[in-house]
Scaffold this active site. Structure first.
Site, PDB file in Angstrom:
ATOM      1  CB  SER A   1      -8.464  -0.198 -10.644  1.00 44.12           C
ATOM      2  OG  SER A   1      -9.443   0.195  -9.704  1.00 44.12           O
ATOM      3  CB  CYS A   2     -10.932  -4.952 -11.603  1.00 46.23           C
ATOM      4  SG  CYS A   2      -9.652  -5.709 -12.605  1.00 46.23           S
ATOM      5  N   GLY A   3      -9.704  -6.112  -9.356  1.00 45.50           N
ATOM      6  CA  GLY A   3      -8.860  -6.873  -8.450  1.00 45.50           C
ATOM      7  C   GLY A   3      -7.443  -7.043  -8.967  1.00 45.50           C
TER       8      GLY A   3
ATOM      9  CD1 TRP B   1      -8.365  -5.010  -3.379  1.00 43.70           C
ATOM     10  CD2 TRP B   1      -8.342  -2.791  -3.529  1.00 43.70           C
ATOM     11  NE1 TRP B   1      -8.636  -4.506  -2.137  1.00 43.70           N
ATOM     12  CE2 TRP B   1      -8.618  -3.128  -2.199  1.00 43.70           C
ATOM     13  CE3 TRP B   1      -8.270  -1.452  -3.863  1.00 43.70           C
ATOM     14  CZ2 TRP B   1      -8.834  -2.196  -1.210  1.00 43.70           C
ATOM     15  CZ3 TRP B   1      -8.481  -0.505  -2.879  1.00 43.70           C
ATOM     16  CH2 TRP B   1      -8.753  -0.885  -1.565  1.00 43.70           C
TER      17      TRP B   1
END
Length: 93
Positions: A60-62, A90
């Site tokens: 995952s990331c932003g 996120w």
């Protein structure tokens, strides 16, 4: 990652998902933007405390975009069959 910096996107809180590890996508790239060799990529993930080769992973990331770079890096290092990307990342979590 530690939640000390204010989140730049409105409506998103600072911090990380419990049990997650931070691997900034640029760590798997060389200065010219190409992927590091597979053994170096594996070392980057190991240094970040990412579980070994048999552990399933969720990237995952932003927003899910740079998590795709990490997914490609894991495939390059021979681990893609155990990776899924949390598309909402996120922004949704």
């Amino acid at each position: 990652f530690a939640g000390v910096a204010k989140e730049a996107r409105a409506g998103c809180r600072s911090g990380h998902a419990p049990g997650s590890r931070s691997v900034p996508f640029d760590r798997v790239l060389q200065a010219d933007g190409t992927m590091r060799p597979p053994e170096q990529v594996a070392e980057v993930f190991a240094e970040a405390g990412v579980p070994g080769v048999d552990a399933p992973l969720v990237g995952s990331c932003g927003s899910g975009v740079t998590a795709a770079v990490l997914a490609l890096a894991l495939e390059h290092a021979g681990r893609a069959s155990l990776l899924e990307i949390y598309d909402g990342s996120w922004a949704e979590y």
